[in-house]
Motif scaffolding. Sequence first.
Motif, PDB file in Angstrom:
ATOM      1  N   UNK A   1      20.874 -54.106  79.426  1.00  0.00           N
ATOM      2  CA  UNK A   1      21.089 -54.537  80.810  1.00  0.00           C
ATOM      3  C   UNK A   1      20.611 -55.973  81.009  1.00  0.00           C
ATOM      4  N   UNK A   2      21.258 -56.672  81.935  1.00  0.00           N
ATOM      5  CA  UNK A   2      20.934 -58.072  82.189  1.00  0.00           C
ATOM      6  C   UNK A   2      20.653 -58.289  83.668  1.00  0.00           C
ATOM      7  N   UNK A   3      19.828 -59.299  83.937  1.00  0.00           N
ATOM      8  CA  UNK A   3      19.537 -59.665  85.325  1.00  0.00           C
ATOM      9  C   UNK A   3      19.269 -61.158  85.390  1.00  0.00           C
ATOM     10  N   UNK A   4      19.532 -61.752  86.556  1.00  0.00           N
ATOM     11  CA  UNK A   4      19.260 -63.163  86.770  1.00  0.00           C
ATOM     12  C   UNK A   4      17.997 -63.327  87.596  1.00  0.00           C
ATOM     13  N   UNK A   5      17.228 -64.346  87.257  1.00  0.00           N
ATOM     14  CA  UNK A   5      15.998 -64.634  87.985  1.00  0.00           C
ATOM     15  C   UNK A   5      15.938 -66.130  88.266  1.00  0.00           C
ATOM     16  N   UNK A   6      15.293 -66.494  89.365  1.00  0.00           N
ATOM     17  CA  UNK A   6      15.042 -67.901  89.632  1.00  0.00           C
ATOM     18  C   UNK A   6      13.942 -68.410  88.713  1.00  0.00           C
ATOM     19  N   UNK A   7      14.090 -69.611  88.207  1.00  0.00           N
ATOM     20  CA  UNK A   7      13.113 -70.165  87.264  1.00  0.00           C
ATOM     21  C   UNK A   7      13.058 -71.677  87.416  1.00  0.00           C
ATOM     22  N   UNK A   8      11.840 -72.203  87.498  1.00  0.00           N
ATOM     23  CA  UNK A   8      11.649 -73.651  87.590  1.00  0.00           C
ATOM     24  C   UNK A   8      11.203 -74.247  86.258  1.00  0.00           C
ATOM     25  N   UNK A   9      10.665 -73.416  85.369  1.00  0.00           N
ATOM     26  CA  UNK A   9      10.202 -73.907  84.078  1.00  0.00           C
ATOM     27  C   UNK A   9      10.357 -72.847  83.011  1.00  0.00           C
ATOM     28  N   UNK A  10      10.766 -73.263  81.820  1.00  0.00           N
ATOM     29  CA  UNK A  10      10.898 -72.367  80.674  1.00  0.00           C
ATOM     30  C   UNK A  10      10.212 -73.040  79.493  1.00  0.00           C
TER      31      UNK A  10
END
Length: 597
Positions: free
Chosen positions: A499-508
């Motif tokens: 399963x996949x989901x999208x998340x908000x991210x400012x840094x990786x």
Amino acid sequence: MVTSPSTAAGTGAGTQERVHVEEDRDGLAAGQSSSAPLVVLVAEEFGAPLRETFRRYEREYDVRPVSTAADADAELARALAEGVRVALVVTDARLPDAEDPEDVVAVLQRWRATVPTARLMVAANHRLFVASSPQLRTSHARGEMDALVLLPRGRRDEEFHGAVSDLLSDWGSKDAEAEVVTVRVVGGADDAVVLGIRDFCYRMGMPASVHAPDSAVGHQVRELARANGVDDSPESGRPLVAAMERPPVAATSVRDFAALVYGSPSRLEARGVADLCVVGAGPAGLAAAVYGASEGLATVVVEAEAVGGQAGTSSMIRNYLGFPRGVSGMRLAQRARNQALGFGAELVTGWQAEGLRLGAPGEPHRVVTDGGEIRARAVVVATGVSYRRLRVEPLEQLVNRGVFYGAALSAAREMEGKDVFVVGGGNSAGQAAVHLSRFARSTTILVRREGLGASMSRYLVDEVEASPRITVTPHTEVVDGGGDPRLSWLRLRDRRDGSEREVGADGLFLLLGGDPHCDWLPADVARDDHGFLRTGGDVPADAWVDGRPPAGLSTSVEGVFAVGDVRSGSMKRVASASGEGSAVVSLVHTWLSTATG
């Protein structure tokens, strides 16, 4: 001989005037005050001696004594409202509203959440220290405080002040705006070269600031550049660097700046043959340089990036022998570098080793770089490993624009109040997450395994678990992401069900384990199936001499040695790398005496 960055590039092209650039306020974050950093002293029964002890700091810091934890809460809230940076909170081991060690631990946890970038110290009176230390030591191990010390019983307790200075130095280098800036970079905030130079400076312990071309400092640097015949136009796409009161230069790469500070290998070619060339200046290479130079070997060190290697990006190494309060990788590398230089080692950085030309019997080997060759009778390979790539193309396009390989600690302050993700399950990932959590609103560690226990030191696992700002998400991998102009979202996949989901991210921040960096070596230097260098008894039998394997850290080529993470079977720890770098020097001595004997 290079003895310091300030003498390494003593002359520059153009006008040889001393360059002074007046500081502006560009570097101040929104809402940040220019007031003196705050130190809060929390004690009632022993408040008077604690206040007296801290009088020596009142010239540089705003020292405010209070009697209770509630009073400290109010001071911290006031500082946050006024935009004042809190550098240090020092508390007694017993307070009127926190009488038991468990209560003090709860207070420390509250303060860590309120002012996560501040350093926390417990200064216990000797009567309370023994009774309270078991619980407080556990809290210290979890990272809920930064130091546990005895309250001074007399004047000039320099052991106590050493602990205070260590904490303030660490805070000043990682969490505060630099008071004195030696490097000013003028260019776009998202420019890859600008960010690379800033990160290089951070890892080298050189205070640097970045300024827009149309800022006050930007205009001054550009004017000085024009006066020295340097193209200052933003359209050139080259950032300007004003370093150490020299005329500005236009940089096309981090190497341009590194060469300005430390020169290029070509300056060493006329020196003749070195006894020892160390390739790589991580803990293993620096240890080899210190021990080699201190024992009289003419020693040269070549480093492709910043001194310290991957260890230099560690925000805090807490299990290194002899540093009970921990030491940052940058500080450890800085001290080792100065130690090596003090013994006479020569250092060039920013230059990648491109090849090794093996010498015939009795002839030196040649380490080849784009900036020249270095001839040496013995070569120690200490190039370590490179972080593996994620290989998600949309994210590769955002490197240095929210996506970073390695800890990239210089970018941590940009993550204040934002949501960041750390990919990796090793110590480097844990250290990065702990440091980032001091700034970010949320920090999530993504691991492909069940958890962190199999690959991370226990003390770091405990510290991660104790932090309310860090979440560990197991069985998860990053499969997509994007943003314009910076990272803004990620797509995550659960490896168990797909399963996949999208998340908000400012840094990786990607710390994915390492591949050995030894492609530059000839095939004569044997490797294992994963590309790591074979040494000692692991060397193939057909490379043995007189039916015996080479000594422990020797490779399949005489006069070429391997230490640290690049070596097959190494422990991948800072302490073991330092030990190997120290131990290899005796083998170098033996080789040199045999080769020249």
